[in-house]
Write a protein that holds these residues in place. Structure first.
Motif, PDB file in Angstrom:
ATOM      1  N   GLU A  83      -2.584   3.361  12.961  1.00  0.00           N
ATOM      2  CA  GLU A  83      -1.819   3.927  11.835  1.00  0.00           C
ATOM      3  C   GLU A  83      -1.190   2.776  11.059  1.00  0.00           C
ATOM      4  OE1 GLU A  83       0.207   7.718  12.505  1.00  0.00           O
ATOM      5  OE2 GLU A  83       1.886   6.942  11.316  1.00  0.00           O
ATOM      6  N   THR A  86       4.308   1.958   7.108  1.00  0.00           N
ATOM      7  CA  THR A  86       4.509   2.799   5.945  1.00  0.00           C
ATOM      8  C   THR A  86       4.283   2.006   4.665  1.00  0.00           C
ATOM      9  OG1 THR A  86       6.082   4.234   7.082  1.00  0.00           O
ATOM     10  CG2 THR A  86       6.231   4.196   4.690  1.00  0.00           C
ATOM     11  N   GLY A 137      -5.169   5.973  10.247  1.00  0.00           N
ATOM     12  CA  GLY A 137      -4.190   6.869   9.636  1.00  0.00           C
ATOM     13  C   GLY A 137      -3.371   6.041   8.666  1.00  0.00           C
ATOM     14  N   ASN A 139       0.178   5.853   6.815  1.00  0.00           N
ATOM     15  CA  ASN A 139       1.537   6.390   6.828  1.00  0.00           C
ATOM     16  C   ASN A 139       2.186   6.079   5.471  1.00  0.00           C
ATOM     17  OD1 ASN A 139       4.477   6.194   7.225  1.00  0.00           O
ATOM     18  ND2 ASN A 139       4.036   6.621   9.377  1.00  0.00           N
ATOM     19  N   TYR A 168      -6.652  10.143   8.378  1.00  0.00           N
ATOM     20  CA  TYR A 168      -5.579  11.130   8.233  1.00  0.00           C
ATOM     21  C   TYR A 168      -4.430  10.450   7.498  1.00  0.00           C
ATOM     22  CZ  TYR A 168      -2.914   9.016  12.114  1.00  0.00           C
ATOM     23  OH  TYR A 168      -2.207   8.143  12.911  1.00  0.00           O
ATOM     24  N   ALA A 170      -0.216  10.238   7.279  1.00  0.00           N
ATOM     25  CA  ALA A 170       1.048  10.572   7.943  1.00  0.00           C
ATOM     26  C   ALA A 170       2.166  10.528   6.906  1.00  0.00           C
ATOM     27  CB  ALA A 170       1.330   9.567   9.058  1.00  0.00           C
ATOM     28  N   ASN A 172       5.820  10.188   6.238  1.00  0.00           N
ATOM     29  CA  ASN A 172       6.979   9.691   6.968  1.00  0.00           C
ATOM     30  C   ASN A 172       8.270  10.094   6.269  1.00  0.00           C
ATOM     31  OD1 ASN A 172       8.835   8.303   8.467  1.00  0.00           O
ATOM     32  ND2 ASN A 172       8.191   6.259   7.822  1.00  0.00           N
ATOM     33  N   ALA A 215      -0.328  14.791   8.559  1.00  0.00           N
ATOM     34  CA  ALA A 215       0.586  14.927   9.713  1.00  0.00           C
ATOM     35  C   ALA A 215       1.990  14.523   9.280  1.00  0.00           C
ATOM     36  CB  ALA A 215       0.114  14.036  10.857  1.00  0.00           C
ATOM     37  N   LYS A 217       5.677  13.047  10.181  1.00  0.00           N
ATOM     38  CA  LYS A 217       6.346  12.237  11.214  1.00  0.00           C
ATOM     39  C   LYS A 217       7.847  12.502  11.197  1.00  0.00           C
ATOM     40  CE  LYS A 217       6.669   7.716  13.323  1.00  0.00           C
ATOM     41  NZ  LYS A 217       6.128   6.372  13.426  1.00  0.00           N
ATOM     42  N   ILE A 243       3.794  14.137  14.091  1.00  0.00           N
ATOM     43  CA  ILE A 243       3.948  12.903  14.863  1.00  0.00           C
ATOM     44  C   ILE A 243       5.408  12.840  15.323  1.00  0.00           C
ATOM     45  CG2 ILE A 243       3.696  10.387  14.871  1.00  0.00           C
ATOM     46  CD1 ILE A 243       1.767  10.698  12.474  1.00  0.00           C
TER      47      ILE A 243
END
Ligand SMILES: Cc1cc2nc3c(=O)[nH]c(=O)nc-3n(C[C@H](O)[C@H](O)[C@H](O)COP(=O)(O)O)c2cc1C
Length: 336
Positions: A83, A86, A137, A139, A168, A170, A172, A215, A217, A243
Motif C-alpha cells: 500500500e 498517503t 493499493g 492510499n 485498490y 484506500a 485515509n 477501502a 482506513k 482497513i
C-alpha cells in the motif's frame, strides 16, 4: 542473513535517516542483481479479497513508501501487496523535523510526519514504471492546506489520477497528523464522502471497464458506538473493505519512556490491543461480505494469527517490519 545485519545497522542511526537510506537503497537496487540480498521466495498462499487474488495475505501498510518508489523491491521481499501513499493532490513537505521517534523498549514508533509526499502526479509516474506483478493499493488523503469542507475534492482528484494504476484505493480519514482529518469519520461528513466516492468509482469503472475496490482506513481511537456507526455507513454505501487501524493517540503502554510525550500517532507493540478491539467490534457490526484488512501492532506470527482468528481477511505490517525486517513477512506466510 545479510539483510538481518543491514537491518540491525539501520537501528543505530536516526529513524528518518534510516528510513530514507533504506528506501533510497531499495529504489536503486530493485530489478538488479543486488536484489538478491533481500529477495525472499515464499510459497504461494493465494487469497481472494475484494475481488483481487493476492499471492499471500501479508501486505506492507501505508506510509513507508509514500511515493511508490520501491514497489518492486518490497514485492521481491515477499509482500502479498504494497500500500503506497498517503498521497495528496499537491506535493507537501509534512511537519518540521524531528517527526519520527523510536520507543525501542516497546517495539513502538511515534510519528507526526504529516503526509510528506511528492504529490499524486509523481506517484502515477512511479506506478507506471513498476516492472513487477506487485499488487498495489493506493492510499489517498487531502492536503493540509485544503479546508475540511473542500476535502472531498482532494480525495476525488487523487482517485481519478490513480484509478487506472491501482489494484485498490484506500481512503485515509484516520491519520492524526493532519488537523481535522479524523472528523471525516463521523456523521454526515462520512456519509457524504463515501456516497460521493462510490459515485466516482461507478463512473470510472464504466469509463475504464475495470472495477477498482475502495477501502476505508479508520483509527483505533473510536468507541463501540462510533465503530458501529462507521460499519453502518460502510455497509449502506457498499464500500468494498475497511482497513483497521491507523496509529493511536493513546500513550497508556509507553508512559514514562523516552519520546512517549512526543505528539503524533503511536504504532507497533502497544497498539495491538486497541487495534484488535476495533477489529473485533468492526467484524461483528459490518456486513459479513465486506472484508477487513487488519493492521496495528503485528510484531510476531502469533500477533498475525490472532488478527486472522478475530476475522481479518488480510494483514498489513509497518512497525513490525521496521524492527524485525523482511523475516517477519516470511514467518507469517509460512505459518498460514
Ligand atoms: C512513520 C509512519 C508513517 C505512516 N504514514 C501513514 C500514511 O501516510 N498513511 C496511512 O494511512 N497510515 C500511515 N501510517 C500508519 C500505518 O500504515 C499503520 O496503520 C500503523 O502504523 C499501524 O501498524 P503497525 O503497528 O504495524 O505499524 C504510518 C505509520 C508510521 C509508523
Amino acid at each position: 542473513m545479510l539483510i538481518d545485519i543491514a537491518q540491525k545497522c539501520l537501528q543505530l542511526i536516526g529513524p528518518e535517516s534510516a528510513h530514507d537510506l533504506t528506501l533510497h537503497g531499495l529504489k536503486n537496487t530493485a530489478n538488479t542483481p543486488v536484489e538478491w540480498f533481500y529477495r525472499q521466495s515464499l510459497p504461494s498462499k493465494p487469497v481472494s479479497v475484494m475481488g483481487i487474488t493476492f499471492p499471500n495475505p501479508v501486505g506492507l501498510a501505508a506510509g513507508l513508501d509514500k511515493d511508490g518508489e520501491a514497489i518492486d523491491a518490497f514485492h521481491s521481499m515477499g509482500f502479498g501487496h504494497i500500500e503506497v501513499g498517503t498521497v495528496t493532490p499537491r506535493p507537501q513537505p509534512g511537519n518540521p523535523k524531528p517527526r519520527l521517534f523510536r520507543i525501542r523498549e516497546k517495539n513502538a514508533i511515534i510519528n507526526r510526519m504529516g503526509f510528506n509526499n511528492l504529490g499524486v502526479n509523481n506517484l502515477v509516474t512511479n506506478l507506471k514504471a513498476k516492472e513487477s506483478t506487485a499488487i498495489v493499493g493506493v492510499n489517498i488523503g487531502k492536503n493540509r492546506d485544503t479546508a475540511l469542507e473542500n476535502g472531498i475534492s482532494d480525495y476525488i482528484q487523487c482517485m481519478r489520477e490513480v484509478y487506472k494504476y491501482a489494484n485498490y484505493i484506500a481512503v485515509n480519514i484516520s491519520s492524526p497528523n493532519t488537523p481535522g482529518l479524523r472528523s471525516l469519520q463521523y456523521g454526515s461528513l462520512l456519509d457524504k464522502l463515501l456516497e460521493t466516492l462510490k459515485l466516482v468509482q461507478i463512473e470510472l469503472a464504466d469509463q475504464t471497464n475495470r472495477y477498482v475496490p475502495l477501502a476505508l482506513k479508520i483509527a483505533p481511537d473510536l468507541d463501540k458506538n462510533e465503530i458501529i456507526s462507521i460499519a453502518k455507513v460502510v455497509t449502506r454505501h457498499n464500500f468494498d473493505g475497511v482497513i483497521a487501524t491507523n496509529t493511536t493517540l493513546r500513550r497508556n503502554d509507553v508512559e514514562g519512556l523516552q519520546h512517549s510525550n512526543e505528539s503524533g500517532g503511536l504504532s507497533g507493540g502497544p497498539l495491538l490491543k486497541s487495534a484488535n478491539e476495533v477489529l473485533d467490534c468492526l467484524r461483528q457490526s459490518l456486513n459479513p461480505s465486506i472484508p477487513i484488512i487488519a493492521v496495528g501492532g503485528i510484531m510476531s506470527v502469533a500477533d498475525a494469527e490472532k488478527k486472522f482468528a478475530i476475522g481479518a481477511d488480510l494483514v498489513q505490517i509497518y512497525t513490525g517490519f521496521v524492527y524485525k525486517g523482511p523475516r517477519l513477512i516470511k514467518d507469517i506466510v509460512l505459518s498460514i
